[in-house]
Design a protein around this motif. Structure first.
Motif, mmCIF file in Angstrom:
data_model
loop_
_atom_site.group_PDB
_atom_site.id
_atom_site.type_symbol
_atom_site.label_atom_id
_atom_site.label_comp_id
_atom_site.label_asym_id
_atom_site.label_seq_id
_atom_site.Cartn_x
_atom_site.Cartn_y
_atom_site.Cartn_z
ATOM 1 N N LEU A 70 0.733 -1.239 -0.069
ATOM 2 C CA LEU A 70 -0.005 -0.016 -0.008
ATOM 3 C C LEU A 70 1.152 1.290 0.007
ATOM 4 O O LEU A 70 1.959 1.276 0.476
ATOM 5 N N SER A 119 -3.532 4.778 1.266
ATOM 6 C CA SER A 119 -4.391 3.860 1.655
ATOM 7 C C SER A 119 -4.051 2.980 2.761
ATOM 8 O O SER A 119 -4.815 2.395 3.679
ATOM 9 N N LEU A 127 -10.181 -3.798 0.111
ATOM 10 C CA LEU A 127 -8.787 -3.233 -0.539
ATOM 11 C C LEU A 127 -8.019 -4.039 -1.639
ATOM 12 O O LEU A 127 -8.149 -5.093 -1.300
ATOM 13 N N TYR A 132 -10.910 5.279 -1.538
ATOM 14 C CA TYR A 132 -9.298 5.944 -2.211
ATOM 15 C C TYR A 132 -9.216 4.902 -3.579
ATOM 16 O O TYR A 132 -8.913 3.791 -3.302
ATOM 17 N N ARG A 133 -8.974 5.488 -4.449
ATOM 18 C CA ARG A 133 -8.537 5.003 -5.618
ATOM 19 C C ARG A 133 -7.220 5.826 -6.311
ATOM 20 O O ARG A 133 -7.348 6.642 -6.623
ATOM 21 N N VAL A 175 -9.367 1.257 -2.186
ATOM 22 C CA VAL A 175 -9.733 1.174 -0.833
ATOM 23 C C VAL A 175 -11.103 1.513 -0.921
ATOM 24 O O VAL A 175 -11.738 2.638 -1.289
#
Length: 418
Positions: A191, A195, A337, A362-363, A378
């Motif tokens: 990650l 993330s 995730l 979150y991308r 995520v």
């Protein structure tokens, strides 16, 4: 000594006997693909199971039987392989059995890394002190489960994928969990910082106390059990249960003793052959093109590729581009995730990020030239299929204005029609 095979009949004697050492995902998958010609040797007393789901057994989500793998058609011998006699083409077992092979496959997996902590091992001791558990096998999982009740103080050493999974599972069992991580963030290999922070928040909401950039110096043993975990800065954590989640190391002892070429893992070529053409290796113990994967997807792909090699249906394994997925359940909703490739950009890379603080999603994708080289998602994984396909294919991304293919932003925000 004749091997006590666990089925009616004996192994085939037509010159095609394949002996597979290891009952993990790779070994079991290969034995399933090869059918009755495969003899499976494994030292665990339990039926073969999906090791990826052990954390769900620890959490109480699944019982052990739920994660059992489908039975293999051929014989299975429950004992430990202790020596490979290459000259006689025989596997010698702890039970005294000698199992002849025409082709041998090492699927011996990996062992947990036991950190060199002060006080962890008494001079001459070969077992961990009371209250300390590795988290690698079903026996590890069941032993750990048997010690955890509501309010049990648990310290997890290691904040990678395994440590995060163990901490979450223990918290769901009602334990008071402290997670220590030597690196600056959780799951630093998979990650990016943003993330990783979302994972940290999720675990904190479960009641997990997290210490990053924190090195464990030693443990304190009282009456044969570890009761203290001592940090490098002098801080001491009281504990009833200590879990070692410090990574794994390929299990190569059999191969080394047999004189096979070994690096970090057992060295194999594109046909997954070792330095002895009658012996192959797959899964966590194998090193292909300089890489030891240590993940489920490459293990399964290697098993499938080797099944093709041994049955004449394929002749090469070219490597795996592995994607990591993890679901962290919570009463307020699970945190999903996925991460693949390079999640940190290099100078000159293009980065596209989309974040929604309200929804906790979150991308991010990293593009190098005209190729997608990595990404992390995520909280919302609808687009993971399309992105993973674009990454795995390693093909040029559509140029701006190209109406024949989905642009990157569309892939990032939708499922791409998959």
């Amino acid at each position: 000594m004749t091997a006590p095979y666990e089925h009616d009949g004996t192994p085939p004697r037509d010159g095609s006997r394949v002996v597979v050492i290891g009952t993990g995902l790779a070994g079991t998958r290969l034995a399933q693909r090869l059918g009755e010609r495969a003899v499976l040797i494994g030292e665990e007393a339990h039926a073969p199971y999906n090791r990826v789901l052990l954390a769900e057994v620890l959490a109480g989500t699944y019982t052990p039987d739920v994660i059992e793998l489908p039975a293999t058609p051929g014989p299975r011998l429950r004992t430990r392989a202790v020596r490979v006699d290459r000259e006689r083409r025989v596997v010698q077992c702890e039970s005294g059995a000698e199992v002849p092979y025409d082709t041998l496959v090492l699927a011996t997996g990996s062992n947990p890394v036991l950190p060199p902590l002060r006080g962890l091992f008494e001079p001459g001791a070969r077992e961990l002190p009371g209250g300390v558990h590795a988290f690698r096998t079903m026996d590890d999982c069941l032993a750990l489960s048997g010690t955890v009740t509501e309010g049990t103080r648990a310290v997890v050493i290691g904040g990678g994928l395994l440590g995060v999974s163990a901490a979450r599972a223990l918290a769901r069992r009602g334990a008071q969990v402290v997670l220590t991580q030597q690196a600056e963030r959780l799951m630093e290999r998979q990650l990016d910082p943003r993330s990783s922070e979302l994972v940290r928040r999720h675990l904190t909401a479960l009641g997990v106390e997290i210490h990053t950039e924190c090195r464990v110096r030693g443990v304190g043993v009282v009456d044969g059990r570890v009761r203290r975990v001592e940090l490098h800065d002098g801080y001491v954590l009281g504990t009833d249960v200590t879990v070692l989640a410090c990574g794994v190391r390929p299990r190569t002892g059999l191969a080394q003793a047999a004189g096979l070429d070994v690096g970090k893992g057992v060295l194999v070529d594109d046909a997954l052959r070792t330095s002895d053409p009658r012996i192959h290796a797959v899964g966590d113990c194998a090193q292909h093109a300089g890489t030891v994967y240590g993940l489920a997807t490459p293990a399964l792909e290697q098993a499938d590729a080797l099944a093709g090699v041994l049955t004449g249906g394929a002749d090469a394994y070219t490597g795996t581009r592995a994607l990591t997925r993890l679901t962290l359940p919570h009463t307020a909703g699970p945190l999903d995730l996925a991460a693949f490739g390079e999640t940190e950009a290099l100078p000159g890379d293009d980065v596209v990020q989309l974040a929604d603080a309200t929804r906790g999603t979150y991308r991010k994708v990293v593009v190098r030239g005209d190729r997608l080289v990595g990404g992390v998602l995520v909280g919302e994984l609808a687009s993971v299929g399309a992105l993973a396909h674009a990454w795995e294919s390693n093909e040029p991304l559509p140029a701006a204005g190209d109406t024949t293919a989905a642009p990157l932003l569309h892939l990032l925000t939708h499922d791409g029609g998959l």
